[in-house]
Design a protein around this motif. Structure first.
Motif, short mmCIF file in Angstrom:
data_model
loop_
_atom_site.label_atom_id
_atom_site.label_comp_id
_atom_site.label_asym_id
_atom_site.label_seq_id
_atom_site.Cartn_x
_atom_site.Cartn_y
_atom_site.Cartn_z
N LYS A 173 0.81 -1.22 0.00
CA LYS A 173 0.00 0.00 0.00
C LYS A 173 0.84 1.27 0.00
CE LYS A 173 -4.22 -1.81 2.10
NZ LYS A 173 -5.23 -1.66 3.17
N THR A 174 2.15 1.14 0.16
CA THR A 174 3.00 2.33 0.15
C THR A 174 3.32 2.79 -1.27
OG1 THR A 174 5.05 1.04 0.17
CG2 THR A 174 4.05 1.58 2.31
N ASP A 175 2.96 2.00 -2.25
CA ASP A 175 3.05 2.35 -3.67
C ASP A 175 4.44 2.14 -4.27
OD1 ASP A 175 0.40 3.16 -3.41
OD2 ASP A 175 0.97 5.24 -3.04
N ALA A 176 5.49 2.12 -3.47
CA ALA A 176 6.84 2.02 -4.02
C ALA A 176 7.03 0.74 -4.82
CB ALA A 176 7.86 2.11 -2.89
N ALA A 177 6.59 -0.38 -4.26
CA ALA A 177 6.77 -1.66 -4.95
C ALA A 177 6.03 -1.68 -6.29
CB ALA A 177 6.27 -2.80 -4.06
N LEU A 178 4.83 -1.10 -6.32
CA LEU A 178 4.06 -1.06 -7.56
C LEU A 178 4.75 -0.16 -8.57
CD1 LEU A 178 0.42 -0.70 -6.15
CD2 LEU A 178 1.64 -2.79 -6.76
N TYR A 179 5.22 1.00 -8.13
CA TYR A 179 5.76 1.97 -9.06
C TYR A 179 7.09 1.52 -9.65
CZ TYR A 179 6.38 6.50 -11.23
OH TYR A 179 6.51 7.51 -12.15
N ASP A 185 7.61 -1.43 -10.71
CA ASP A 185 7.30 -2.50 -11.67
C ASP A 185 7.04 -1.87 -13.04
OD1 ASP A 185 6.09 -4.49 -13.22
OD2 ASP A 185 5.17 -5.45 -11.49
N GLU A 186 8.03 -1.91 -13.92
CA GLU A 186 7.93 -1.24 -15.21
C GLU A 186 6.83 -1.84 -16.10
OE1 GLU A 186 9.44 1.51 -16.11
OE2 GLU A 186 10.49 1.61 -14.18
N THR A 187 6.66 -3.15 -16.05
CA THR A 187 5.61 -3.79 -16.85
C THR A 187 4.23 -3.33 -16.38
OG1 THR A 187 7.03 -5.72 -17.17
CG2 THR A 187 4.70 -5.99 -17.66
N LEU A 188 4.06 -3.26 -15.07
CA LEU A 188 2.80 -2.79 -14.52
C LEU A 188 2.55 -1.33 -14.89
CD1 LEU A 188 0.34 -3.36 -12.74
CD2 LEU A 188 1.72 -2.73 -10.75
N ASN A 235 -4.75 11.51 -9.24
CA ASN A 235 -4.24 12.35 -10.34
C ASN A 235 -3.60 11.54 -11.46
OD1 ASN A 235 -4.97 14.88 -9.08
ND2 ASN A 235 -3.28 14.49 -7.65
N GLY A 236 -4.04 10.30 -11.60
CA GLY A 236 -3.56 9.47 -12.70
C GLY A 236 -2.31 8.69 -12.42
N GLU A 237 -1.72 8.88 -11.25
CA GLU A 237 -0.51 8.13 -10.91
C GLU A 237 -0.86 6.68 -10.56
OE1 GLU A 237 2.66 9.23 -11.03
OE2 GLU A 237 1.86 11.08 -11.89
N LEU A 238 0.09 5.79 -10.84
CA LEU A 238 -0.09 4.39 -10.44
C LEU A 238 0.18 4.27 -8.95
CD1 LEU A 238 -0.48 1.37 -10.91
CD2 LEU A 238 1.95 1.24 -11.56
N THR A 239 -0.87 4.10 -8.19
CA THR A 239 -0.76 3.91 -6.74
C THR A 239 -1.65 2.73 -6.35
OG1 THR A 239 -2.63 5.37 -6.23
CG2 THR A 239 -0.45 6.40 -6.40
N TYR A 240 -1.49 2.30 -5.12
CA TYR A 240 -2.37 1.24 -4.62
C TYR A 240 -3.83 1.67 -4.75
CZ TYR A 240 -5.39 -1.02 -1.25
OH TYR A 240 -6.46 -1.61 -0.65
N THR A 241 -4.14 2.90 -4.37
CA THR A 241 -5.52 3.39 -4.40
C THR A 241 -6.09 3.39 -5.81
OG1 THR A 241 -5.18 4.77 -2.44
CG2 THR A 241 -7.03 5.34 -3.87
N SER A 242 -5.34 3.98 -6.75
CA SER A 242 -5.86 4.06 -8.12
C SER A 242 -5.98 2.68 -8.75
CB SER A 242 -4.96 4.96 -8.98
OG SER A 242 -3.64 4.47 -9.02
N LEU A 243 -4.99 1.82 -8.50
CA LEU A 243 -5.03 0.47 -9.07
C LEU A 243 -6.20 -0.32 -8.51
CD1 LEU A 243 -3.70 -1.74 -10.81
CD2 LEU A 243 -2.31 -2.34 -8.81
N SER A 261 -11.27 -3.10 -9.13
CA SER A 261 -12.50 -3.59 -8.49
C SER A 261 -13.73 -3.17 -9.27
CB SER A 261 -12.58 -3.09 -7.04
OG SER A 261 -12.73 -1.69 -6.98
N ILE A 262 -13.71 -1.97 -9.85
CA ILE A 262 -14.85 -1.50 -10.64
C ILE A 262 -15.00 -2.32 -11.91
CG2 ILE A 262 -15.72 0.42 -12.02
CD1 ILE A 262 -14.46 2.31 -9.92
N ILE A 263 -13.91 -2.47 -12.66
CA ILE A 263 -14.02 -3.19 -13.93
C ILE A 263 -14.32 -4.67 -13.70
CG2 ILE A 263 -12.79 -3.85 -16.02
CD1 ILE A 263 -11.37 -1.19 -15.95
N MET A 264 -13.68 -5.27 -12.70
CA MET A 264 -14.00 -6.66 -12.36
C MET A 264 -15.49 -6.83 -12.11
SD MET A 264 -10.95 -7.70 -9.73
CE MET A 264 -9.30 -8.14 -10.24
N LEU A 265 -16.07 -5.91 -11.35
CA LEU A 265 -17.49 -5.99 -11.00
C LEU A 265 -18.37 -5.93 -12.23
CD1 LEU A 265 -19.81 -5.82 -8.84
CD2 LEU A 265 -19.59 -3.32 -9.07
N TRP A 266 -18.11 -4.96 -13.11
CA TRP A 266 -19.01 -4.74 -14.24
C TRP A 266 -18.87 -5.79 -15.33
CZ3 TRP A 266 -22.99 -1.24 -14.84
CH2 TRP A 266 -23.18 -0.35 -13.78
#
Length: 693
Positions: free
Chosen positions: A524-530, A532-535, A562-570, A575-580
């Protein structure tokens, strides 16, 4: 095989073409070593067994005679082609000249039966995939490392793509691991150049057919005659059967009312369109925008508006409290809904819709049209699902074992195939006519274009919490507290939204567990996600190719950091797209059988005077949904494939927890448990994972 051989052996010709008799002769030999058979012999005697054998023998002979008669009839009017392959054979008999010749010499019921018999083979081709119904393959096949598909505009792969689809994207092709011989054969038979869909359309829609009165069984019998893969009154493959009819009848009896609309807006997916006015304490269904589109000649216009009040004293046995329809505004008139309206009562007694009941049926046709065109086709297929799969496959082409690629495999299953191939079928071959709305294809496309322009999709408004807030319905999602004295609920329970909210939370939990197992406790700190170049490349492609994300970044950028790849945005996007693309697609797709197969209570097309259900449009709808929409695909509660999981990350536990939580909802939550024959939703065991049909 030349045409002389075919004419002398028509059964062989039909076998080569993949057509089988309606029913295979059954083996009536008595096995004396079988205890059950001996029991029958002892109880009824050998004479009974010989009568059974005779019965099935006669039935087999009659079937063969009927098939031969049909072959001779068709060959007599059109001749017999030289045998090349299945596609050539079927295309010959579906050519405009032969099709017209056949249709002009058959009555409507025979045309229906002829189409339904042909649909048996088509149904097998479309359904028997992914290890289902005898197909030898697995439910899911692993993606192939290095196989590329491109993210493209619809105009590059869909010949009938209108200009207004320019901002939206799909995949350049179906991934090879999702291809299937039978499905491909069916695709060849219904492609843009094939005359078969036009012949089927002519047979159902352009033949003069009688208008039946409000007799459910008569309508169902007529439109299923000749189809033998299942009966209309059973839950099988991806069909929930015609239980919508019996459920509505039961609910009306339990509540002692004629008000179908109020009951279904309370309990079913149709309630997704409700709004609440807290000043008047009324609930509103507003379909006025649909008035702008001209219905097909002979059918009632679309549009209208209904208002409801919540009545806690109504006891429907299954649940207490419901929405009661107060007024319906339709076609320039305002109707007050009353169970004692003599005009309505007399009309129903004579098998006709009159007064507010006619207006109610037009509201149903309008509401189903909006859900089909705007929610199902426009939003889920064209805006979300196809692009979601294309971006995901493309971004992880060289990293098919990436944690996110493994997580998303089930949610992207067959979505490109189910979207691209169907668009030409819907709008070149006119299959959308009646099946989606009682509008011609030009009007349907205009309606979608207008909604895309005037009511664009914002991804954050598809989040269930925001979805409710936009409609001022956030108070009603959870089960209502009960009065200690009367046991009556204190307010409306918005069942559809409650179900969807619970599922979005399950998906969020799955995402959290998956990220933690694969990225560590500090995910959730976002560093690990950010890092990840493939992600990051996948995230940027999602931003570039899903306009709903772009609009959210313009209107409410903080929602997606603001469009950044973070835990929150991801987490929010996933969750929204999975649901729909899974859960809500099931609601508006396969669970639509509760409405499609229920033309008496929830007609998709209403005859302009309310004099009954038009058999031709209803028959066409049944044919279309049974063979192209209600297709069985892989489900959430199927055994998952090993390639989804990493032993190192130990992330299989995340999916096991998800499956167990889903089962618990089906067992313990009334809104989920009332399903199948008991409610208007698919049971959790039958919900599919993606827009795969």
């Amino acid at each position: 095989m030349d045409h002389q051989d075919a004419a002398s052996d028509p059964a062989k010709l039909f076998a080569n073409a993949g057509i089988k008799p309606d029913k295979e002769p059954k083996d009536t030999t008595v096995n004396v070593e079988d205890k059950d058979d001996l029991k029958v012999v002892k109880e009824y005697g050998w004479g009974f067994c010989w009568w059974v054998a005779l019965f099935f023998s006669v039935a087999a002979i009659i079937t063969v005679v009927l098939v031969l008669t049909l072959v001779v009839f068709v060959a007599g009017h059109c001749g017999v082609p030289s045998w090349q392959d299945e596609t050539t054979f079927f295309n010959f008999y579906a050519s405009s000249e032969c099709c017209d010749e056949i249709l002009n010499n058959l009555d409507s019921e025979t045309v229906f039966k002829f189409n339904n018999q042909g649909a048996n083979t088509l149904f097998d081709w479309m359904n028997n995939v992914d290890g289902i119904n005898g197909d030898p393959g697995p439910r899911w096949k692993a993606p192939i490392q290095g196989e590329e598909i491109h993210v493209v505009q619809y105009k590059e792969v869909v010949q009938t793509a209108p200009k207004f689809l320019a901002p939206y994207y799909t995949g350049s092709k179906t991934p090879s691991w999702e291809e299937d011989d039978g499905h491909d054969t069916a695709g060849e038979l219904i492609n843009r150049e094939s005359p078969i869909p036009d012949c089927v359309y002519s047979g159902f829609v352009q033949k003069t057919t009688p208008i039946y009165t409000l007799d459910h069984n008569k309508l169902m019998d007529a439109t299923w005659d000749g189809f033998d893969r299942m009966d209309y009154h059973e839950i099988k493959f991806a069909s929930n059967g015609d239980f919508g009819y019996t459920l509505v009848e039961k609910r009306q009896n339990d509540f002692n009312t004629l008000d179908t609309l109020g009951i279904l807006m309370t309990e079913t997916t149709l309630g997704m369109n409700l709004e609440y006015n807290n000043v008047t304490d009324k609930f509103i269904l507003n379909l006025e925008k649909l008035k702008a589109y001209s219905s097909i000649a002979g059918y009632a216009p679309l549009g209208g508006k209904a208002t409801f009040r919540f009545d806690a004293t109504q006891d429907g046995q299954v649940y207490k409290g419901r929405l009661v329809t107060e007024t319906i505004e339709y076609d320039g008139k305002t109707y007050t809904v009353s169970d004692s309206d003599q005009t309505v009562i007399d009309g129903l007694a004579s098998g006709k819709w009159r007064g507010w009941k006619f207006a109610e049926k037009a509201i149903f046709a309008s509401l189903l049209s909006q859900i089909n065109l705007i929610t199902h086709v426009k939003l889920i297929h064209l805006e979300l699902a196809a692009a979601f799969q294309a971006v995901t496959v493309n971004a992880f082409t060289q990293a098919t074992t990436h944690p996110l690629r493994r997580l998303l495999d089930q949610f992207t299953h067959r979505s490109i195939q189910a979207t691209n191939a169907n668009f030409d079928l819907l709008y070149h071959h006119k299959a959308a006519t009646f099946t989606l709305a009682p509008l011609n294809t030009t009007e349907q496309l205009k309606l979608m274009e207008d909604f895309m322009r005037d009511e664009p999709t914002y991804l954050h408004e598809l989040d269930m919490s925001n979805y409710a807030a936009v409609r001022n319905m956030q108070t009603f999602s959870s089960p209502a507290p009960l009065d200690n004295t009367t046991g009556n609920p204190s307010r409306l329970f918005w069942r559809w939204h409650h179900r969807s909210s619970q599922m979005q939370q399950l998906f969020s939990n799955l995402i959290d567990c998956w990220l933690e197992q694969n990225y560590g406790a500090d995910y959730k700190t976002d560093a690990a996600l950010y890092e990840d170049e493939t992600l990051k490349a996948w995230w940027q492609s999602m931003r570039d190719h899903l306009p709903s994300i772009q609009r959210t970044l313009e209107k409410n950028p903080g929602y997606l950091t603001n469009g950044e790849l973070t835990y929150t945005s991801l987490s929010r996007v996933l969750s929204i797209i999975m649901l729909w693309v899974s859960w809500i697609h099931e609601d508006v797709g396969h669970a639509a059988s509760y409405f499609v197969y229920n033309p008496i209570h929830t007609p998709m097309c209403v005859e302009q005077n309310g004099d009954g259900v038009p058999l031709n449009s209803f028959g066409f709808n049944v044919f279309g949904y049974r063979n192209f929409v209600f297709l069985e695909r892989a489900k959430f509660l199927d055994s998952p494939p090993n390639f989804w999981f990493s032993e190192t990350a130990n992330d299989k536990q995340c999916y096991t927890t998800f499956q167990n939580a889903l089962k618990a909802l089906g067992d313990n939550d009334e809104a989920f448990a009332n399903c199948g024959q008991q409610g208007f939703y698919s049971c959790v065991a039958d919900v599919e994972t993606a827009v795969s049909s």
